[in-house]
Scaffold this active site. Structure first.
Site, PDB file in Angstrom:
ATOM      1  N   THR A   1      18.522  32.046  25.559  1.00  8.90           N
ATOM      2  CA  THR A   1      19.931  32.080  25.161  1.00  8.90           C
ATOM      3  C   THR A   1      20.639  32.940  26.199  1.00  8.90           C
ATOM      4  O   THR A   1      20.009  33.628  26.999  1.00  8.90           O
ATOM      5  CB  THR A   1      20.137  32.747  23.789  1.00  8.90           C
ATOM      6  OG1 THR A   1      19.709  34.110  23.879  1.00  8.90           O
ATOM      7  CG2 THR A   1      19.365  32.047  22.687  1.00  8.90           C
TER       8      THR A   1
ATOM      9  N   TYR B   1      36.197  16.979  30.587  1.00  8.05           N
ATOM     10  CA  TYR B   1      34.933  16.250  30.450  1.00  8.05           C
ATOM     11  C   TYR B   1      34.214  16.237  31.782  1.00  8.05           C
ATOM     12  O   TYR B   1      34.791  15.868  32.804  1.00  8.05           O
ATOM     13  CB  TYR B   1      35.176  14.806  29.997  1.00  8.05           C
ATOM     14  CG  TYR B   1      34.624  14.579  28.607  1.00  8.05           C
ATOM     15  CD1 TYR B   1      33.254  14.686  28.371  1.00  8.05           C
ATOM     16  CD2 TYR B   1      35.458  14.311  27.531  1.00  8.05           C
ATOM     17  CE1 TYR B   1      32.741  14.522  27.108  1.00  8.05           C
ATOM     18  CE2 TYR B   1      34.951  14.145  26.251  1.00  8.05           C
ATOM     19  CZ  TYR B   1      33.584  14.254  26.046  1.00  8.05           C
ATOM     20  OH  TYR B   1      33.073  14.106  24.798  1.00  8.05           O
TER      21      TYR B   1
ATOM     22  N   GLU C   1      30.578  15.147  32.108  1.00 11.29           N
ATOM     23  CA  GLU C   1      29.209  14.640  31.910  1.00 11.29           C
ATOM     24  C   GLU C   1      28.541  14.421  33.266  1.00 11.29           C
ATOM     25  O   GLU C   1      29.169  13.910  34.201  1.00 11.29           O
ATOM     26  CB  GLU C   1      29.247  13.328  31.115  1.00 11.29           C
ATOM     27  CG  GLU C   1      29.478  13.572  29.635  1.00 11.29           C
ATOM     28  CD  GLU C   1      29.482  12.276  28.826  1.00 11.29           C
ATOM     29  OE1 GLU C   1      29.518  11.188  29.424  1.00 11.29           O
ATOM     30  OE2 GLU C   1      29.471  12.375  27.587  1.00 11.29           O
TER      31      GLU C   1
ATOM     32  N   ASP D   1       9.938  31.264  25.983  1.00 12.29           N
ATOM     33  CA  ASP D   1      11.280  31.292  25.390  1.00 12.29           C
ATOM     34  C   ASP D   1      11.710  32.759  25.387  1.00 12.29           C
ATOM     35  O   ASP D   1      11.266  33.533  24.546  1.00 12.29           O
ATOM     36  CB  ASP D   1      11.228  30.712  23.974  1.00 12.29           C
ATOM     37  CG  ASP D   1      12.579  30.798  23.262  1.00 12.29           C
ATOM     38  OD1 ASP D   1      13.496  31.457  23.791  1.00 12.29           O
ATOM     39  OD2 ASP D   1      12.690  30.225  22.165  1.00 12.29           O
TER      40      ASP D   1
ATOM     41  N   LYS E   1      22.241  37.121  23.733  1.00 17.30           N
ATOM     42  CA  LYS E   1      21.526  38.221  23.077  1.00 17.30           C
ATOM     43  C   LYS E   1      21.526  39.430  24.027  1.00 17.30           C
ATOM     44  O   LYS E   1      22.589  39.943  24.317  1.00 17.30           O
ATOM     45  CB  LYS E   1      20.154  37.737  22.629  1.00 17.30           C
ATOM     46  CG  LYS E   1      20.279  36.600  21.576  1.00 17.30           C
ATOM     47  CD  LYS E   1      18.961  36.091  21.053  1.00 17.30           C
ATOM     48  CE  LYS E   1      19.194  34.928  20.079  1.00 17.30           C
ATOM     49  NZ  LYS E   1      17.922  34.351  19.596  1.00 17.30           N
TER      50      LYS E   1
ATOM     51  N   ARG F   1      27.829  32.629  23.729  1.00 21.26           N
ATOM     52  CA  ARG F   1      26.831  31.928  22.933  1.00 21.26           C
ATOM     53  C   ARG F   1      26.420  30.659  23.688  1.00 21.26           C
ATOM     54  O   ARG F   1      27.266  29.796  23.947  1.00 21.26           O
ATOM     55  CB  ARG F   1      27.453  31.581  21.580  1.00 21.26           C
ATOM     56  CG  ARG F   1      26.533  31.029  20.528  1.00 21.26           C
ATOM     57  CD  ARG F   1      27.145  31.226  19.153  1.00 21.26           C
ATOM     58  NE  ARG F   1      27.216  32.655  18.878  1.00 21.26           N
ATOM     59  CZ  ARG F   1      26.191  33.394  18.454  1.00 21.26           C
ATOM     60  NH1 ARG F   1      25.031  32.834  18.194  1.00 21.26           N
ATOM     61  NH2 ARG F   1      26.332  34.687  18.265  1.00 21.26           N
TER      62      ARG F   1
HETATM   63  C1  LIG Z   1      17.700  33.168  18.982  1.00 21.08           C
HETATM   64  C2  LIG Z   1      16.529  32.369  19.424  1.00 21.08           C
HETATM   65  C3  LIG Z   1      16.644  31.014  19.734  1.00 21.08           C
HETATM   66  C4  LIG Z   1      17.838  30.160  19.362  1.00 21.08           C
HETATM   67  O1  LIG Z   1      19.041  30.416  19.798  1.00 21.08           O
HETATM   68  P1  LIG Z   1      20.332  29.704  19.192  1.00 21.08           P
HETATM   69  O2  LIG Z   1      21.313  29.932  20.278  1.00 21.08           O
HETATM   70  O3  LIG Z   1      20.631  30.404  17.920  1.00 21.08           O
HETATM   71  O4  LIG Z   1      20.050  28.264  18.994  1.00 21.08           O
HETATM   72  C5  LIG Z   1      15.565  30.360  20.284  1.00 21.08           C
HETATM   73  N1  LIG Z   1      14.406  31.002  20.480  1.00 21.08           N
HETATM   74  C6  LIG Z   1      14.235  32.294  20.146  1.00 21.08           C
HETATM   75  C7  LIG Z   1      12.918  32.933  20.380  1.00 21.08           C
HETATM   76  C8  LIG Z   1      15.284  33.010  19.584  1.00 21.08           C
HETATM   77  O5  LIG Z   1      15.099  34.278  19.201  1.00 21.08           O
END
Ligand SMILES: *Cc1c(COP(=O)(O)O)cnc(C)c1O
Length: 434
Positions: A243, A66, A68, A217, A246, A252
């Site tokens: 993220t 933990y 936090e 994003d 990807k 993840r």
């Molecule tokens: C994949 C994605 C997310 C979310 O990611 P998670 O890890 O699945 O919550 C957010 N924004 C965009 C543009 C994405 O393609």
């Protein structure tokens, strides 16, 4: 392969996993999934094959801790080593993306977005994002998502005029019109199914004109940005979410970046204690390992090849009569409009037929798709995972051939069997490096 055929002996596992001797039920399913990944070609644009080192970091004792709070200011004792880990993750993230502040604690991309909103908007505040059906993400204002329930999204569309330059690309006139009318507190760019380069500087101009914050994003393109294959959102954006799993090829997870010290303070508070409890230290360690990998020259070469492969696959599909949304790709992904090849084929059909042949994709609506989201007229294809296993341009041509054979045959059983065999052959030639 059926689940009963999976080799569950401890020695069959390249990760040397003790679950083999403690939990046969779960172990069998993990091994089956490992075999599935090994013997299929992964074209889902948001997926990748993380390195053995990244996966190993997630399977460590760090999950027991933990922590936090943040390094040097924790709510628990015994944090001196995990502090070091989070410091490395943050420092490497800042170096990788060329920015001043990084919060590496968000559990996922959607969590990172929720924290960014929580940090910078008040309930009921207006923000502008792309029409979700044009390639946006559910966390950018879908009605039943927190972002659409607690805040007020307004949406800018892609360019729908077929005769105009930039058909199905970002329409900055529309962005400006929507922002002038609704005066959003924040403008969002960065998408889930948009294949073109994002012009962050032009978004900045519009944000300045209407006094809005600018958020990018980069969940999909983070790896390309880190490698310089896609332009950076810095210095144009106030806040950047992503993220790590990807194109960046890590565990993840999510992350929030900024150059603004005041925003950084708000973000840290929003992530913890605003939204989350204890950080996933084992995942943060894996993020640190991933960022170090992404800082190496080999990652630049990888990201370049990802984009080159996407161009090759896109070109080969166009030659076979498919239409690509926006006419092509600048990134790792493309959105294939199946109607040009065969008006009767739907996205859901194509996804199922291709999966039977070992080619994994996802159906995806195209802009102004007349079919509902469960059916769709499109397929989203991406090259991050196949590039990780070593495929290059010649195999992209082969992939386009296989995709077209399956789609043109309407999922014919004999064709599917033939393609499946060839796919397995290629997978064996290019194993996932463990
Ligand atoms: C994949 C994605 C997310 C979310 O990611 P998670 O890890 O699945 O919550 C957010 N924004 C965009 C543009 C994405 O393609």
């Amino acid at each position: 392969m059926s689940i009963s055929e999976v080799d569950v002996s401890p020695t069959a596992d390249p990760l040397d996993n003790p679950i083999a001797s403690t939990d046969q039920e779960v172990w069998r399913l993990i091994r089956a999934e490992q075999e599935r990944q090994e013997h299929t070609l992964e074209l889902i644009a948001s997926e990748n094959h993380a390195s053995r080192a990244v996966m190993a970091a997630m399977g460590t004792c760090l999950t027991n801790k933990y922590a936090e709070g943040y390094p040097g200011a924790r709510y628990y004792g015994g944090c001196k080593f995990v502090d070091g880990i989070e410091d490395h993750a943050r420092d490497r993230a800042k170096k990788l993306f060329g920015c001043a502040h990084a919060n590496v604690q968000p559990h996922s991309g959607a969590q990172a977005n929720a924290a960014a909103f929580f940090a910078l908007l008040n309930p009921g505040d207006t923000f502008a994002s792309l029409v979700l059906a044009d390639g946006g993400h559910l966390s950018h204002g879908m009605k039943i998502n927190l972002s659409g329930k607690y805040y007020k999204p307004v949406h800018y569309p892609l360019r729908y005029d077929q005769d105009a330059d930039g058909y199905e690309q970002i329409d900055f006139d529309a962005v400006r019109t929507v922002c002038r009318e609704h005066k959003p507190k924040m403008i969002l760019c960065g998408y889930s199914a948009y294949p073109r380069t994002i012009d962050f500087a032009r978004f900045r101009e519009i944000a300045d004109e209407c006094g809005a914050l600018l958020m990018a994003d980069i969940a999909h393109i983070a790896g390309l940005v880190a490698a310089g294959v896609h332009p950076s959102p810095f210095p144009h954006c106030d806040i950047v979410t992503t993220t790590t799993h990807k194109t960046l090829r890590g565990p993840r997870g999510g992350m929030i970046l900024t150059n603004d010290e005041q925003i950084a303070k708000k973000v840290d508070k929003a992530v913890f204690p605003g939204l989350q409890g204890g950080p996933l230290m084992h995942v943060i360690a894996a993020k640190a390992v991933c960022f170090n990998e992404a800082l190496q020259p080999a990652f630049k070469a990888y990201a370049k090849q990802v984009a080159a492969n996407a161009k090759a696959l896109a070109g080969a599909l166009v030659e076979k009569g498919y239409r690509l949304v926006s006419g092509g790709t600048d990134t790792h992904l493309m959105l294939v409009d199946l109607r040009a090849r065969n008006a009767d084929v739907t996205g859901v059909d194509a996804e199922h037929w291709l999966e039977a042949a070992g080619i994994i994709t996802n159906k995806n609506g195209v802009p102004q798709d007349p079919r509902p989201p469960r059916v769709t007229s499109g397929l989203r294809l991406g090259t991050p995972a196949t590039t990780t296993r070593g495929l290059t341009e010649p195999q992209m041509g082969q992939l386009a051939d296989w995709i077209d054979r399956i789609v043109a045959s309407g999922g014919d059983e004999k064709v599917t069997r033939e393609v499946r065999e060839q796919v397995v052959g290629l997978c064996k030639q290019y194993p996932i490096a463990h």
